[in-house]
Write a protein that holds these residues in place. Structure first.
Motif, mmCIF file in Angstrom:
data_model
loop_
_atom_site.group_PDB
_atom_site.id
_atom_site.type_symbol
_atom_site.label_atom_id
_atom_site.label_comp_id
_atom_site.label_asym_id
_atom_site.label_seq_id
_atom_site.Cartn_x
_atom_site.Cartn_y
_atom_site.Cartn_z
ATOM 1 N N ARG A 4 -6.468 -2.815 4.878
ATOM 2 C CA ARG A 4 -6.430 -3.777 3.773
ATOM 3 C C ARG A 4 -6.206 -3.063 2.435
ATOM 4 N NH1 ARG A 4 -9.002 -5.565 -0.292
ATOM 5 N NH2 ARG A 4 -10.561 -3.923 -0.060
ATOM 6 N N ARG A 5 -6.950 -1.974 2.244
ATOM 7 C CA ARG A 5 -6.808 -1.218 0.990
ATOM 8 C C ARG A 5 -5.431 -0.570 0.892
ATOM 9 N NH1 ARG A 5 -7.576 3.925 0.569
ATOM 10 N NH2 ARG A 5 -8.841 3.999 2.474
ATOM 11 N N MET A 6 -4.937 -0.025 2.003
ATOM 12 C CA MET A 6 -3.641 0.654 1.979
ATOM 13 C C MET A 6 -2.499 -0.323 1.725
ATOM 14 S SD MET A 6 -3.408 3.869 2.039
ATOM 15 C CE MET A 6 -1.634 3.774 2.280
ATOM 16 N N ILE A 7 -2.621 -1.550 2.216
ATOM 17 C CA ILE A 7 -1.578 -2.544 1.957
ATOM 18 C C ILE A 7 -1.504 -2.843 0.466
ATOM 19 C CG2 ILE A 7 -1.033 -4.998 2.235
ATOM 20 C CD1 ILE A 7 -1.758 -4.730 5.160
ATOM 21 N N ARG A 8 -2.671 -2.941 -0.168
ATOM 22 C CA ARG A 8 -2.671 -3.177 -1.612
ATOM 23 C C ARG A 8 -2.078 -1.992 -2.359
ATOM 24 N NH1 ARG A 8 -6.390 -6.944 -3.455
ATOM 25 N NH2 ARG A 8 -5.592 -6.434 -5.513
ATOM 26 N N GLU A 9 -2.387 -0.770 -1.870
ATOM 27 C CA GLU A 9 -1.859 0.422 -2.528
ATOM 28 C C GLU A 9 -0.368 0.602 -2.261
ATOM 29 O OE1 GLU A 9 -4.150 3.758 -1.324
ATOM 30 O OE2 GLU A 9 -5.998 3.089 -2.299
ATOM 31 N N THR A 10 0.098 0.154 -1.115
ATOM 32 C CA THR A 10 1.509 0.335 -0.750
ATOM 33 C C THR A 10 2.385 -0.736 -1.368
ATOM 34 O OG1 THR A 10 0.827 1.346 1.346
ATOM 35 C CG2 THR A 10 3.094 0.577 1.185
ATOM 36 N N GLU A 60 14.406 -5.258 -12.573
ATOM 37 C CA GLU A 60 13.239 -4.867 -13.349
ATOM 38 C C GLU A 60 12.074 -4.651 -12.381
ATOM 39 O OE1 GLU A 60 13.226 -6.726 -17.646
ATOM 40 O OE2 GLU A 60 13.303 -8.312 -16.145
ATOM 41 N N ARG A 61 11.367 -3.551 -12.550
ATOM 42 C CA ARG A 61 10.273 -3.228 -11.624
ATOM 43 C C ARG A 61 8.982 -3.042 -12.422
ATOM 44 N NH1 ARG A 61 14.092 0.916 -11.630
ATOM 45 N NH2 ARG A 61 13.453 2.805 -12.740
ATOM 46 N N PHE A 62 7.927 -3.552 -11.867
ATOM 47 C CA PHE A 62 6.621 -3.472 -12.510
ATOM 48 C C PHE A 62 5.578 -3.155 -11.442
ATOM 49 C CE2 PHE A 62 9.266 -6.256 -15.003
ATOM 50 C CZ PHE A 62 9.104 -5.767 -16.289
ATOM 51 N N GLN A 63 4.617 -2.316 -11.818
ATOM 52 C CA GLN A 63 3.621 -1.845 -10.848
ATOM 53 C C GLN A 63 2.365 -2.709 -10.917
ATOM 54 O OE1 GLN A 63 3.246 2.377 -10.780
ATOM 55 N NE2 GLN A 63 1.268 2.370 -9.768
ATOM 56 N N LEU A 64 1.913 -3.131 -9.756
ATOM 57 C CA LEU A 64 0.688 -3.909 -9.654
ATOM 58 C C LEU A 64 -0.516 -2.984 -9.626
ATOM 59 C CD1 LEU A 64 1.827 -6.422 -6.886
ATOM 60 C CD2 LEU A 64 1.784 -6.821 -9.349
ATOM 61 N N ASN A 65 -1.647 -3.503 -9.991
ATOM 62 C CA ASN A 65 -2.892 -2.739 -9.920
ATOM 63 C C ASN A 65 -3.519 -2.932 -8.540
ATOM 64 O OD1 ASN A 65 -5.331 -1.476 -10.268
ATOM 65 N ND2 ASN A 65 -6.195 -3.058 -11.603
ATOM 66 N N PRO A 66 -3.551 -1.876 -7.697
ATOM 67 C CA PRO A 66 -4.101 -2.041 -6.335
ATOM 68 C C PRO A 66 -5.580 -2.386 -6.338
ATOM 69 C CG PRO A 66 -2.828 0.000 -6.540
ATOM 70 C CD PRO A 66 -3.051 -0.521 -7.926
ATOM 71 N N GLY A 67 -6.262 -2.075 -7.416
ATOM 72 C CA GLY A 67 -7.699 -2.324 -7.455
ATOM 73 C C GLY A 67 -8.077 -3.727 -7.896
ATOM 74 N N ALA A 68 -7.092 -4.552 -8.228
ATOM 75 C CA ALA A 68 -7.395 -5.914 -8.655
ATOM 76 C C ALA A 68 -8.071 -6.683 -7.523
ATOM 77 C CB ALA A 68 -6.117 -6.632 -9.099
ATOM 78 N N GLN A 69 -8.999 -7.562 -7.864
ATOM 79 C CA GLN A 69 -9.757 -8.276 -6.841
ATOM 80 C C GLN A 69 -8.900 -9.251 -6.064
ATOM 81 O OE1 GLN A 69 -13.189 -10.061 -8.653
ATOM 82 N NE2 GLN A 69 -14.286 -8.127 -8.835
ATOM 83 N N ASN A 70 -7.967 -9.911 -6.737
ATOM 84 C CA ASN A 70 -7.128 -10.921 -6.091
ATOM 85 C C ASN A 70 -5.666 -10.536 -6.253
ATOM 86 O OD1 ASN A 70 -5.466 -13.483 -5.987
ATOM 87 N ND2 ASN A 70 -7.463 -14.265 -5.318
#
Length: 942
Positions: free
Chosen positions: A659-665, A688-698
């Motif tokens: 679950r954590r790796m999917i958010r990080e990937t 245009e590319r933008f990086q998500l925060n993997p640590g976000a709760q949702n």
């Protein structure tokens, strides 16, 4: 503060430094010393006492013997009973050298204090008799200067008095019967002061069989002799008897040996003073004296010990409770340069092994450890469990010698050496490699857990003891905890439960898991699992649909905003072109084989190229653990309770890791765009590319946040921005009004226009700008140059359909002014005009009817339009695209309105100056039949 390495303070003995020590040197041999053939360290009294630490028990024993020989009391009979390697023979040697008196007591280190305490100025020289149960044979008489000596009592008499003494027991020796107490008392009195040392008596007596006499007598006659001897010694005030009896069953040997021990212990028990020579703390000093020649800088040694003790107190929560006691500093000093934890593990754990001799075993192992560490230039402040050089063949062989079969591969693969997993981890992770965190931790676990058995209810060594065995002042305890967690994930023989760690010769479940990982393939197993987890982690939110790993043909081309999640093999690389952009471009431009028109409705979520391999590996681990747990529940594999619990915990941990790796990937949000300037055309497609925060709760909320903050998605649009778009792209030249529906649809299609969340946002923007005269006017249509349902500068609730027009504000203002001038008074009730009053009054019913936008009926003067007919010529080459546009822009306007029936007829005419050949005619007719043409005929030309 920099601490001095142990090798700069404590200097090992020469034989330890050079590695020339022999195994036999560690075993004191009383008979060899008595015969004068032992090595110097045992044969030379001064050298022996120099290397001997006089423990409290040994001091009391020597004091008793001194008093006995001086006729001042003391115990007549002393039994030495300790565990294997507990120092029995070493203690007898101390008595031997002291009583024999070959060297003045002043030259024997530590003996002077004992004599002073006993108030004895000079100790008388005593006669010594040594009876070695292993050297003597019950059925092989010994020759002593022409005399044949058969029994223990014959040997005793000869050693004390030569031929004269032997004559006292000659008949008893010849017959194999024990001499009486009186004869032995006469013998001892004549040759006193004397000391009798009996070693390995059980080994001698157990050789006699029931009802069978040998040259050395019988089982009963030897027990009778021991009984008589103890009574005789008791009667002679300057005679002393020391006998060693084993404590462990491994030394007793057979059942016969157990019977011999029981009988001898009962005999000695009547008169003996039982003594156990070596306490655990004293063992430290014994080993240090034997292995180290000197401590050159005692102040530096104490500084090291104090620093360690203070460090332990400062980190009390992570270390055993005993380290918080003030006496632990004293233990450090006594054991220096070896850490007390090394001794504790060897004496408490390894000494439980049947063939591990306590002091001798520790000496043998530590001599090899010190030799290798000295040779390698080890710079640790103390020799700790984590310092053990198990990569060295000699040290490893010494360790596994005491263990069951199968430990060599465990050490080689999981603990220490060039090919060990620990070494590989440290080579890749400099955090661990800088302090050898993995190797040191694995060594400490090995030392603390290898002697344990599978039968123990509580196995392994606690985390606190592992930390105690590896941590040095100034180092981070958390780093070693991280290393243990990494080892738990990687090692094949390391087990972990209830905060305890242990190594075993049986592979743990990790080996089974690693084997199963190889079964799972990317497309068949890994990608579907990733898809399921991604789908589970996303909610629709602002999107009309989420399409995870979906082919382009299955992503609808409609007005809804859609998130397309690309598969792991279409990852995005920040460094440059990637498969992810290629796949996204393909989906953006086509829906299957057809062109895609609503391109501004797609947003893409892509995996990070550098993280995909780790994600796939973690997914395989998860699938492997899941299969193990499933097989266990279905009784396809057998696991004990501990392994079953470990499998379940590992599955839970693996699932959380996935679950954590999917958010990080899946952290790249990618959106298509084009730049356009009026009159200058469109730019090439850009991403245009933008990086998500993997640590976000949702995850869904994080995507929405990034979309809004970077204006990739508009959920609230100001009328001024819409007015600018209208001026730039829709109000051109003589065109002063545009269909609102066209504007909305174009915003869904053109990548250079703003991307709105949905048509509700567009309608709210229209409503927000209605009351102002700065942005646009409204009309429900236009007929004969006049606007139907005109509104300008008034509150208005537009309904987005094909009739709604957005009018350029200058034009709307001019139209409103003209309408005001042409306004005619209403004549009569119900009268109406087809003009709109100036000032943008709200449209009336008769005006709205023409546009079909507002409710109300038509007036009598106006005909209701109920039919539409249109025709168009299509370019045969571009017909597919033109027809798709026709359906979207015209036909769809009717099909979206309720109650409208639409009929489309297609007429195809084709002419050829030379005529159509038969093959073409046949193919066209067959295709027309399949497509259900009403008419499809070829005609002859004129």
């Amino acid at each position: 503060m920099s601490l001095k390495p142990w090798r700069e303070i404590a200097i090992p003995h020469e034989d330890v430094l050079k590695g020339t020590f022999q195994q036999a040197e560690f075993a004191a041999d009383l008979s060899r010393v008595h015969a004068g053939t032992a090595t110097a360290e045992y044969q030379n009294p001064a050298l022996f006492f120099q290397r001997t630490f006089i423990t409290e028990g040994m001091r009391l024993l020597l004091d008793s013997v001194v008093r006995r020989l001086a006729g001042k009391g003391g115990d007549p009979v002393i039994q030495l009973q300790t565990a294997f390697g507990g120092g029995k023979t070493h203690t007898m040697l101390a008595v031997y050298h002291m009583a024999k008196g070959e060297v003045p007591a002043s030259d024997l280190q530590g003996l002077g204090d004992i004599l002073n305490a006993a108030q004895i100025t000079e100790l008388p020289r005593a006669r010594i008799a040594v009876l070695d149960g292993i050297k003597s044979s019950p059925n092989q008489p010994a020759q002593r200067n022409g005399l044949t000596v058969r029994t223990l009592w014959g040997d005793l008499a000869w050693q004390l008095g030569g031929a004269e003494g032997y004559a006292l027991v000659a008949d008893a020796d010849a017959s194999g019967t024990s001499p009486g107490k009186a004869v032995l008392e006469t013998l001892l009195s004549r040759y006193a002061p004397c000391v009798i040392l009996i070693d390995e008596l059980v080994a001698y007596v157990r050789q006699f069989q029931d009802n069978k006499s040998l040259a050395g007598g019988s089982f009963d006659s030897n027990l009778t002799f021991v009984h008589a001897l103890t009574e005789a010694v008791k009667a002679v005030s300057t005679a002393a008897l020391l006998a060693s009896l084993p404590e462990s069953d491994s030394e007793v040997g057979s059942q016969r040996g157990a019977q011999a021990l029981e009988a001898l212990a009962r005999t000695f028990g009547r008169v003996q003073a039982l003594w156990k020579p070596v306490a655990a703390e004293e063992a430290f000093e014994i080993v240090r004296r034997r292995l180290f020649a000197s401590i050159d800088d005692k102040l530096a040694a104490e500084t090291v010990c104090r620093t360690f003790a203070d460090f332990y107190i400062a980190h009390r929560d992570d270390l055993p409770a005993e380290t918080q006691e003030s006496r632990y500093f004293e233990r450090l000093v006594h054991a220096y340069p070896i850490h007390p934890e090394v001794f504790d593990r060897l004496y408490e754990d390894w000494s439980t092994l049947d063939n591990f001799q306590r002091t001798r075993g520790v000496l043998k192992m530590m001599a090899k450890v010190i030799h290798r560490l000295w040779k390698d230039g080890n710079n640790d402040p103390l020799i700790m469990p984590g310092s053990l050089p198990l990569y060295d063949a000699d040290v490893r062989n010494e360790a596994v010698y005491y263990l069951p079969q199968g430990w060599d591969p465990v050490i080689e693969r999981d603990v220490d050496g060039e090919r060990a997993e620990t070494t590989e981890i440290e080579n890749k992770d400099t955090r661990f490699g800088s302090v050898q965190a993995c190797r040191r931790s694995a060594r400490a676990v090995f030392l603390g857990s290898a002697p344990s058995t599978t039968n123990q209810l509580v196995r392994g060594i606690e985390l606190e003891r592992v930390i105690l065995g590896v941590i040095q002042p100034g180092q981070q305890i958390g780093l070693f905890k991280d290393a243990l967690r990494r080892l738990t994930d990687r090692l094949h023989y390391l087990n972990h439960a209830n905060n305890r760690f242990w190594l075993d010769t049986r592979p743990n479940l990790r080996r089974e898991m690693e084997d199963r990982k190889r079964r799972f393939q990317d497309r068949e197993d890994v990608f579907p699992t990733v898809r399921e987890r991604v789908q589970r982690g996303l909610s629709s939110g602002v999107f009309g649909g989420i399409h995870v790993f979906t082919d382009s043909g299955d992503v609808p081309d409609d007005w809804a905003l859609r998130l397309v999640v690309l598969p792991p093999d279409a990852a995005f690389s920040k460094s440059g072109q990637s498969l992810g952009l290629d796949r996204a471009t393909e989906i953006l431009k086509k829906r299957g084989d057809q062109p895609r028109f609503k391109q501004n409705r797609l947003i893409f979520l892509a995996a990070d190229y550098d993280s995909v391999s780790r994600l796939k590996d973690h997914v395989r681990s998860f699938l492997a653990w899941r299969s193990i747990v499933a097989d266990y529940k279905d009784n396809r594999i057998v696991l004990d309770n501990l392994m079953a619990r470990q499998a379940s915990e590992s599955l839970t941990q693996a699932e959380e890791t996935v679950r954590r790796m999917i958010r990080e990937t899946y952290k790249w949000l990618v959106a298509p765009m084009q730049e356009a300037r009026p009159g200058k055309g469109l730019s090439e497609l850009r991403w245009e590319r933008f990086q998500l925060n993997p640590g976000a709760q949702n995850g869904s909320q994080e995507i929405e946040r990034v979309l809004k903050e970077n204006e990739l998605l508009i959920t609230e649009w100001a009328p001024i921005h819409l007015a600018k778009v209208l001026r730039d792209w829709f109000w051109k030249d003589d065109v002063k009004e545009v269909s609102a529906l066209t504007v909305w649809q174009q915003s869904c299609q053109q990548l250079y226009l703003p991307r709105l969340k949905d048509d509700t946002v567009f309608q709210m923007t229209l409503a927000a700008g209605a009351e102002s005269r700065d942005f646009f006017g409204f009309a429900q249509g236009k007929e004969d140059g006049r606007y139907v349902g005109f509104s300008y500068g008034k509150r208005y609730s537009p309904i987005l359909d094909a009739s709604l027009l957005l009018i350029e504000p200058v034009t709307a203002a001019a139209y409103a002014e003209e309408a005001s001038r042409n306004k005619v008074a209403e004549a009569g009730e119900g009268a109406a005009t087809t003009t709109v009053p100036g000032g943008g009054d709200a449209p009336r019913a008769e005006d709205s009817a023409k546009g079909g936008y507002a409710s109300g009926g038509a007036t009598a003067g106006q005909a209701v339009k109920k039919r539409f007919y249109g025709s168009i010529d299509l370019d045969p080459i571009l017909a597919k695209k033109q027809f798709a546009d026709l359906v979207d822009e015209v036909v769809q306007q009717f099909t979206m309105s309720p109650g409208v029936k639409v009929k489309i007829a297609i007429e195809i005419q084709a002419e050829s100056a030379t005529g159509f050949d038969d093959g073409l005619q046949r193919a066209v007719k067959e295709n027309c039949n399949v497509l259900k043409f009403k008419n499809a005929e070829f005609e002859a030309g004129e």
